[in-house]
Design a protein around this motif. Sequence first.
Motif, mmCIF file in Angstrom:
data_model
loop_
_atom_site.group_PDB
_atom_site.id
_atom_site.type_symbol
_atom_site.label_atom_id
_atom_site.label_comp_id
_atom_site.label_asym_id
_atom_site.label_seq_id
_atom_site.Cartn_x
_atom_site.Cartn_y
_atom_site.Cartn_z
ATOM 1 N N ALA A 1 0.812 -1.218 0.000
ATOM 2 C CA ALA A 1 0.000 0.000 0.000
ATOM 3 C C ALA A 1 0.848 1.272 0.000
ATOM 4 N N LYS A 2 2.154 1.112 0.197
ATOM 5 C CA LYS A 2 3.069 2.245 0.345
ATOM 6 C C LYS A 2 2.583 3.164 1.469
ATOM 7 N N SER A 3 2.145 2.549 2.553
ATOM 8 C CA SER A 3 1.644 3.290 3.707
ATOM 9 C C SER A 3 2.764 3.466 4.731
ATOM 10 N N VAL A 4 3.346 4.644 4.736
ATOM 11 C CA VAL A 4 4.428 4.938 5.679
ATOM 12 C C VAL A 4 3.945 4.718 7.107
ATOM 13 N N ASP A 5 2.777 5.265 7.427
ATOM 14 C CA ASP A 5 2.273 5.170 8.803
ATOM 15 C C ASP A 5 2.061 3.719 9.225
ATOM 16 N N SER A 6 1.490 2.909 8.342
ATOM 17 C CA SER A 6 1.231 1.509 8.691
ATOM 18 C C SER A 6 2.525 0.725 8.886
ATOM 19 N N LEU A 7 3.514 0.974 8.025
ATOM 20 C CA LEU A 7 4.768 0.245 8.171
ATOM 21 C C LEU A 7 5.511 0.692 9.424
ATOM 22 N N VAL A 8 5.625 1.981 9.621
ATOM 23 C CA VAL A 8 6.361 2.501 10.777
ATOM 24 C C VAL A 8 5.684 2.109 12.088
ATOM 25 N N ALA A 9 4.373 1.935 12.082
ATOM 26 C CA ALA A 9 3.641 1.545 13.296
ATOM 27 C C ALA A 9 4.052 0.160 13.793
ATOM 28 N N LEU A 10 4.690 -0.630 12.952
ATOM 29 C CA LEU A 10 5.132 -1.966 13.367
ATOM 30 C C LEU A 10 6.401 -1.920 14.206
ATOM 31 N N TYR A 11 7.042 -0.765 14.266
ATOM 32 C CA TYR A 11 8.341 -0.613 14.917
ATOM 33 C C TYR A 11 8.222 0.118 16.249
ATOM 34 N N LYS B 1 5.938 -5.133 18.725
ATOM 35 C CA LYS B 1 6.696 -4.090 18.027
ATOM 36 C C LYS B 1 8.092 -4.609 17.704
ATOM 37 N N ILE B 2 8.559 -4.260 16.507
ATOM 38 C CA ILE B 2 9.912 -4.627 16.095
ATOM 39 C C ILE B 2 10.889 -3.712 16.814
ATOM 40 N N ILE B 3 11.806 -4.314 17.590
ATOM 41 C CA ILE B 3 12.807 -3.521 18.300
ATOM 42 C C ILE B 3 14.160 -3.590 17.591
ATOM 43 N N HIS B 4 14.332 -4.604 16.730
ATOM 44 C CA HIS B 4 15.562 -4.699 15.941
ATOM 45 C C HIS B 4 15.268 -5.417 14.629
ATOM 46 N N GLU B 5 15.795 -4.874 13.542
ATOM 47 C CA GLU B 5 15.695 -5.504 12.235
ATOM 48 C C GLU B 5 17.082 -5.533 11.612
ATOM 49 N N THR C 1 18.760 4.473 14.054
ATOM 50 C CA THR C 1 18.438 4.393 15.475
ATOM 51 C C THR C 1 17.211 5.251 15.739
ATOM 52 N N GLY C 2 16.158 4.611 16.218
ATOM 53 C CA GLY C 2 14.929 5.315 16.528
ATOM 54 C C GLY C 2 13.973 5.323 15.352
ATOM 55 N N VAL C 3 12.697 5.358 15.672
ATOM 56 C CA VAL C 3 11.660 5.255 14.646
ATOM 57 C C VAL C 3 11.635 6.476 13.723
ATOM 58 N N ALA C 4 12.018 7.652 14.200
ATOM 59 C CA ALA C 4 12.022 8.838 13.336
ATOM 60 C C ALA C 4 13.035 8.677 12.202
ATOM 61 N N SER C 5 14.195 8.170 12.524
ATOM 62 C CA SER C 5 15.222 7.913 11.515
ATOM 63 C C SER C 5 14.745 6.868 10.510
ATOM 64 N N GLN D 1 9.496 2.689 19.182
ATOM 65 C CA GLN D 1 10.085 4.035 19.140
ATOM 66 C C GLN D 1 11.613 3.997 19.171
ATOM 67 N N ASP D 2 12.169 3.015 19.882
ATOM 68 C CA ASP D 2 13.626 2.925 20.052
ATOM 69 C C ASP D 2 14.258 1.871 19.145
ATOM 70 N N VAL D 3 13.620 1.577 18.016
ATOM 71 C CA VAL D 3 14.099 0.531 17.120
ATOM 72 C C VAL D 3 15.535 0.798 16.655
ATOM 73 N N SER D 4 16.240 -0.291 16.429
ATOM 74 C CA SER D 4 17.561 -0.253 15.820
ATOM 75 C C SER D 4 17.485 -1.106 14.557
#
Length: 142
Positions: free
Chosen positions: A21-31, A121-125, A47-51, A33-36
């Motif tokens: 769907a190219k949904s940024v919000d939906s994909l990022v919601a799986l991660y 939530k994905i904390i590391h990928e 480092t971090g969901v904003a990045s 906040q402190d994801v690496s």
Amino acid sequence: MDKADNPILQVLDDYKAAVFAKSVDSLVALYDQDVSVFDMWGVWSYTGVASWREMVVTWFDSLGTERVIVDFSDTQTTVVQDLGVVHTFVTYKAVNAEGVDLRSLDNRMSLTLRRKGDAWKIIHEHTSSPIDFDTTKAIFKR
């Protein structure tokens, strides 16, 4: 094993749907906040969901009218209490607006997830491809 028995499989299904769907919000919601994220492309780590969000926006914007179909195979998961680990092979296949295959590549992917309330939530990928010894080029086909 189905998604009712293994919530990690639902996260993978949600990943596939968000990418298509190219949904940024939906994909990022799986991660978390402190994801690496150790991604294969261009940057050593995020480092971090904003990045990570910035990378997702750039990726989806680069597709224009194309879509990406994600397929996971040989998925192995381990879930213990509030921690989940998955390793899988993933194929990313670009298709045009008519659904015609344009190109594809395969990666290896490992995820670590943590349950927060009712959500995982994905904390590391970590994504990778093997490197050919003779050419030192990444191998993108399994």
